[in-house]
Design an enzyme around this catalytic site. Structure first.
Site, PDB file in Angstrom:
ATOM      1  N   PRO A   6     -88.002  -3.471 105.768  1.00  0.00           N
ATOM      2  CA  PRO A   6     -87.251  -4.017 106.905  1.00  0.00           C
ATOM      3  C   PRO A   6     -87.344  -5.546 106.930  1.00  0.00           C
ATOM      4  O   PRO A   6     -88.396  -6.102 106.678  1.00  0.00           O
ATOM      5  CB  PRO A   6     -87.956  -3.427 108.131  1.00  0.00           C
ATOM      6  CG  PRO A   6     -88.787  -2.298 107.620  1.00  0.00           C
ATOM      7  CD  PRO A   6     -89.102  -2.611 106.194  1.00  0.00           C
ATOM      8  N   GLU A   7     -86.226  -6.173 107.212  1.00  0.00           N
ATOM      9  CA  GLU A   7     -86.184  -7.627 107.293  1.00  0.00           C
ATOM     10  C   GLU A   7     -86.034  -8.057 108.750  1.00  0.00           C
ATOM     11  O   GLU A   7     -85.824  -7.229 109.629  1.00  0.00           O
ATOM     12  CB  GLU A   7     -85.006  -8.146 106.453  1.00  0.00           C
ATOM     13  CG  GLU A   7     -85.157  -7.888 104.957  1.00  0.00           C
ATOM     14  CD  GLU A   7     -86.241  -8.758 104.327  1.00  0.00           C
ATOM     15  OE1 GLU A   7     -86.528  -9.848 104.845  1.00  0.00           O
ATOM     16  OE2 GLU A   7     -86.810  -8.338 103.300  1.00  0.00           O
TER      17      GLU A   7
END
Ligand SMILES: [Zn+2]
Length: 274
Positions: free
Chosen positions: A2-3
């Protein structure tokens, strides 16, 4: 993994459901996350407390509770934080869960266990080892070309590596850095010691645009997030350069080039980016 945009979308999707609700009970099924969960400490700090606000710092979700505590969650490589009815059967890899007064359960599923769940005093968050070394928040009001230029003072080295340094600015991964430099018309290997103030401003603007676009597009899958089936990793941003080696530049038609910098692929237009 996840960014930043994914965590921001998660924050926005959970906020209306969690604020005002109260954590009644905490269940730690497996404490062996990246930082070992301390079930007693966690329960003591969060149980019985109402959620005041949801914040974010870099890729950490900050669930601010009453009486000076904050529940900090990091999704690591593969974590999913979702809100389900309390009676929903436990799923594999559901390591930590919070039961809320409204009858819901906030659960962390994390097959690879690189995630993190801990509670900290809200007043000591910024000074904690997890946060103290983090750079500027790109979506906060203080982010600007001038702030980037100030961080670059006295430094050398390629602007792309600088942009990806979390001690400078958080949340700009390889794809976002590549696309931001394309939009700003800056060659990825250009030294940070040789960028004008105007180009720093263009670069800061491009970073905000790219991240905001990812958040907007991720936001369209908001309802999916609420039930926990959101897509992981980079949200789809329209990629002008990244992954397009040999294809024509969308601005000038020159073939996009690929180089490797610090072990990561970089794509750029040799004509538009100087
Ligand atoms: Zn071009």
């Amino acid at each position: 993994m996840p960014e930043l945009p994914e965590i921001e979308v998660l924050r926005r999707s959970l906020e209306p459901h969690l604020v005002g609700d109260t954590i009644e009970r905490t269940e730690v099924r497996d404490p062996r996350l990246r930082v070992r969960v301390r079930p007693d400490d966690l329960a003591r700090r969060v149980n019985g407390r109402t959620v005041l606000a949801l914040g974010r710092r870099s890729k950490y979700l900050l669930i601010e509770l009453e009486r000076g505590e904050t529940l900090v969650v990091h999704l690591g490589m593969s974590g999913r934080l979702t809100l389900v009815p309390a009676a929903t059967p436990t799923e594999p890899h559901e390591h930590v869960a919070f039961y809320l007064r409204s009858g819901t359960r906030l659960r962390l599923r994390d097959p690879r266990r690189f995630g993190m769940v801990l509670a900290l005093s809200t007043s000591r968050l910024a000074a904690s080892p997890h946060f103290a070394a983090l750079g500027i928040e790109p979506l906060a009001p203080g982010f600007s070309g001038a702030a980037l230029a100030a961080s670059a003072a006295g430094r050398r080295g390629p602007v792309k590596s600088f942009l990806m340094d979390a001690g400078v600015v958080v949340g700009v991964g390889n794809i976002y850095a590549t696309e931001s430099l394309f939009r700003a018309g800056i060659h990825p290997t250009r030294s940070v010691s040789r960028l004008s103030a105007a180009r720093w401003e263009r670069l800061a603007g491009a970073v905000v645009e790219v991240l905001s676009q990812a958040i907007t597009q991720g936001g369209t899958t908001l309802s999916d997030f609420a039930d926990g089936e959101g897509n992981s990793g980079y949200f789809q941003v329209s990629l002008a350069a990244y992954g397009r080696a040999g294809e024509p530049c969308p601005a000038c038609g020159t073939p996009i080039r690929r180089i490797v910098q610090s072990g990561r692929s970089t794509f750029y237009c040799p004509r538009c980016q100087r």
